[in-house]
Design an enzyme around this catalytic site. Structure first.
Site, PDB file in Angstrom:
ATOM      1  N   GLY D 150       0.652  -1.066  -0.032  1.00 43.68           N
ATOM      2  CA  GLY D 150      -0.132   0.091   0.054  1.00 43.68           C
ATOM      3  C   GLY D 150       0.901   1.308  -0.026  1.00 43.68           C
ATOM      4  N   CYS D 151       0.358   2.130  -0.533  1.00 38.25           N
ATOM      5  CA  CYS D 151       1.227   3.678  -0.654  1.00 38.25           C
ATOM      6  C   CYS D 151       1.506   4.300   0.735  1.00 38.25           C
ATOM      7  CB  CYS D 151       0.456   4.690  -1.147  1.00 38.25           C
ATOM      8  SG  CYS D 151      -1.372   4.837  -0.828  1.00 38.25           S
TER       9      CYS D 151
END
Lengths: 347, 347, 347, 347
Positions: D150-151
């Site tokens: 995930g970012c």
């Protein structure tokens, strides 16, 4: 009887915002407030219209050089000057003049902390212009001197004080505050250019270096016997105004979500300018834009064992100029909320 | 006597802005205005607080479904609905009800133009809610129906009408209007997402396709015998609010810079909400943010042989909701400027 | 053989962008280009890493003071300096040095126009660095001197030249160009602060005062016998980069939409960096962000009798530094497109 | 030999960014990479040019419906789909196909945590696509399956792992991550409109509710025997791209500023895409815009007794698509840095 007001540093963002608010103050509309001298440093000689065309009703007014001569004789003097300059003038004005100081000079109680963070001599301590802190409203109303809080301390204190005061969290707070760029003032500086600040986010003055750190600590320490520690990080975000504060602290054993909520409800039940949002809603800076409101939310993170406290203010309104007008209202016997917008400019 | 007000389409940007303004309307503060039914489409059932937390004083109010039943019985009904829906309701409300319509339905005089641009049957023509156009103030004040102008026509008309009316330019106008994104309404649409609109500028509905084109033309054509042509291009810019209009037209032979300036001074000398800026200062949308003002400037380009006319408004205030409240004031006999901010929220 | 490059004014936005592009130039990657002296004015002595942390591969490089000594001896010198300073240095560098000048000094052919707009003596005229103008590519490739166009003239010329050259419009153009704030350069100036430029749009240098006006005129006049007039207005919008140009001109009798489209297709069919968008799609600055592309669209407004021509560029890339690298490629015999991004950074 | 690539979900922000990067991948330029099927959900049938005009070289390509049939047969499949959909397809593709999954399906090791945060059955665990975590580079290079982080976990892990792994802090982390709006995806949703997100900051999914919380915890827990706790708060800020992470944790007794700095230097000395900034410089999202870099800084707050760790990434590049291409490079034997920008797009 007419109350005369001077604004020193009227060409800056804080000074301009004080004028914006005064222009719709009911006492001004009724003719009971008079906007007197407006002063500036390097902008002296210019008109308000040249520098701040949004203040149309004052467009013809000429900014005078900031000096004791020009300021004295007014009933109320707002000081929106760099620290140091503020104290210097304040100390020369008559004792009877109401002085509302937006600089840092008279905020800190500890001369040692002042020295450490401001590298100069401590000027003294005045009643602290956050009426929503217990005891402050009375102190302000009975003084002719008020030290308006820094913008970060306002957002951080309103977000966290109820939990600290009620002893629901360990007073070891981690606070990240996301601020709009007007917080840095109207300074011609490359790092504040539109091209440098748009499409950009950056932390600055990290690791306890920001001058508002001891101020936040002082505010909370006054309401707990435990030793407070503050880990404060400001973040610059691409918006003109607003501060979104995210604070967290370890929850004390035995404290539940409802205890926390109850403490905030109690703390702010009778406050006009602080709104605890309904469960599930988070503060947004847009919702308080241009208003004197602080939106607050608090949630318990059971997995991490922390309480998460958030708040949104407009840094120039509740964070500076709105608080200044609110305190003037208290000192001069106006309705505390007079002239202070209760509705934000969204979207 | 208390005036009761309903707002249909209260959950949209125009509806929310009408409420923002009403909340500080002096008649509301005095208890002489009552905010009655607030209606919505798919948002009916929600509270104002859930959808528009910036309108804190109305937070508990529940939005009702938009219907004749709910709206009728109020003294004033603001319609902030899509066109078509607006006309349908308007035609069923009592003749005695003051209706202020923010949609396009009753703006155009020409059934043919309506048909061409809106592909539906023409509902009629109401007094046009731009009181600053000669004759309009009286028409509005003596009617119970007002068609509020489109946001682009407001900025464009106020920028250009004095030059056209005074015959100083050939009425062949090229107009580019840079607008904030709220102008597109609160529509869940990919092209309006933050990620699509930030750091971006784009023209749309170019080459005469925008529905506000015939409206601008109609406004100007009423004040000149020459045949008007309008080359209008809207540009979407990354800001929440504001319209900056740049208009130009060939100067007529023999016209000098002072003739032009004189025409504008004369046109707006007694207008509260239109300010001709001092020479050398250009309108900025930030300076009128949240206010009902229109800043105007006009200059002569001698090399190109054109007059350049610029204006700045807040699309949601003077461009829609502010004009709506201004017109309600006229119809209902309040002071025209009541409840309408004269100071913009800068920076 | 290795080509050595110096950049004078490397700490500004144009200089930094030249470096950004050079770092991914295939000849640099292969070791055939060497980035030599980087110079600055008041920033001399600082490292690239201190001032432009985005240029990580050059972080340790120290900026030297801008002087003839430092620059000469390089095969290519990019000048990204204020006008005047640029000409002064250019005139002293060896004739064999390739000089790519991003300032205005050598753009205008008319000494009179230069005098009028720049109030100084005309330094001369160099091949004009917009290879997409007929004839220019050859002129550039056979010279060691190139005058890179202003950012507005690039967007305006690419949008309008095919229509003017084909004689499809009267050459009386009204041009409004919406620009990001980096166009004003890295100058510490209050009017360019983030707080002044965010949430704001304003026109400036209106009515023919902008210095790019005679440059646009010169570009178009070279391709028509009719006398060109340019009504040019720049508008500052809240984005870091990008120029969206909206231009219009009266259509000549007998010209149809297809004639116009055909002229643009023909003009740009073999151009790598200019893309005529499909019908119905408008240029957006986001779509060319960081790229050397210019997106163009053209439509006929039959009601107004005008042709509407729009374009989008990145002011720092195709508008300045990209054009500079493109011209260096032509002069030095690299592939014209080498090192120049063909894909924009959206969203 | 040519490697064929399919992108499922090519019309979203992650998919579009993968294409942007592939187009300048040296293997693509040399003809050794072929961009095969591009698929979409509701956008199937449209061309790339209609939806993503910035990807000009692919403008004519038509998006096909996402299905097993269309995807299989490619050497590499990038999945840029909602979780669930991703796992479903992944499980049907041939074992020999390289699958790089940008969704969450295969990130978490704990089925229980998956269940808790995603309310669905756990699909399994793949090598985690953050090569800068010790051991991961090898795991990725020897697998045909990669789960891209995930970012937020990318920014948070790179900021904090060296301190946690070296045992310099108590692993009780408070993390606030300020993100641009593209992080929320290309979803037509009122809360993501430009008008709602510009001039605004808000926290969301606070108090441990964000689905990236267990992922951050898993990453750190793997490198310490102490029990990790994560207090994570995302904040939405008005910029298209970028994540600025501010993390802090109590310093362990006896740890000094130099110990901390040494740990970070050691951790990232040989990493191409992680840069520890010089003392005194803070990460800024603008400096890594469009690049695959992560800028990191770490400081000791002696008064508060905490270590403050900050990082900046582009959420769409290093935060998603850049990591995906980096991992594809590792799996397919290309140079790890191929096609990945090392220079940010500032200003």
């Amino acid at each position: 009887m007419v109350t005369s007001i001077a604004v020193a540093g009227a060409s800056g963002y804080a000074g301009g915002e004080i004028l914006r608010l005064l222009l719709s103050h009911p006492a001004y509309v009724r003719g009971e407030l008079r906007i007197g001298a407006l002063t500036a440093g390097s902008s002296a000689g210019a008109t308000v219209g040249e520098l701040m065309p949004h203040l149309k009703p004052l467009a013809e007014r000429v900014l005078e050089p900031t000096s004791l001569d020009v300021l004295q004789g007014h009933d109320v003097v707002f000081l929106a000057l760099p620290h140091g300059h503020s104290a210097e003038l304040a100390q020369q004005l008559d004792a009877s003049t109401t002085i509302v100081d937006c600089a840092a000079d008279f905020r800190l109680e500890s001369a040692e902390q002042w020295q450490k963070y401001y590298q100069s001599e401590h000027a003294g301590t005045w009643p602290y212009g956050l009426p929503e802190m217990p005891g402050n409203r009375e102190r302000i109303a009975t003084s002719t001197r008020v030290a308006i809080p820094g913008c970060f301390p306002t957002g951080a204190t309103l977000a966290t004080l109820p939990a600290v005061q009620a002893g629901l969290v360990e007073p070891h707070l981690t606070i990240t505050s996301v601020t709009g760029v007007s917080g840095a003032g109207k300074k011609a500086q490359v790092s504040l250019l539109g091209a440098e600040t748009m499409s950009n986010a950056k932390a600055y003055s990290v690791a306890g270096q920001h001058r508002h750190t001891p101020e936040i600590k002082q505010n909370l320490q006054a309401f707990t016997k435990d030793s407070v520690s503050i880990n404060f990080t400001p973040v610059l975000a691409p918006m003109p105004r607003g501060i979104l504060t995210v604070a967290s602290a370890p929850v004390k054993p035995g404290t539940g979500a409802e205890d926390v909520r109850r403490a905030y409800k109690r703390a702010y039940a009778s406050e006009t300018f602080v709104a605890l949002l309904p469960l599930g809603q988070q503060p947004q800076t847009q919702h308080v834009l241009g208003s004197n409101l602080c939106h607050v939310q608090v949630e318990l993170d059971e997995t991490a064992g922390t309480v998460v406290m958030t708040s949104a203010i407009d840094n120039l309104t509740k964070g500076t100029a709105g608080a200044a007008v609110q305190c003037m209202n208290l000192v001069r016997g106006f309705d505390e909320a007079a002239g202070l917008p209760l509705v934000g400019l969204a979207p």
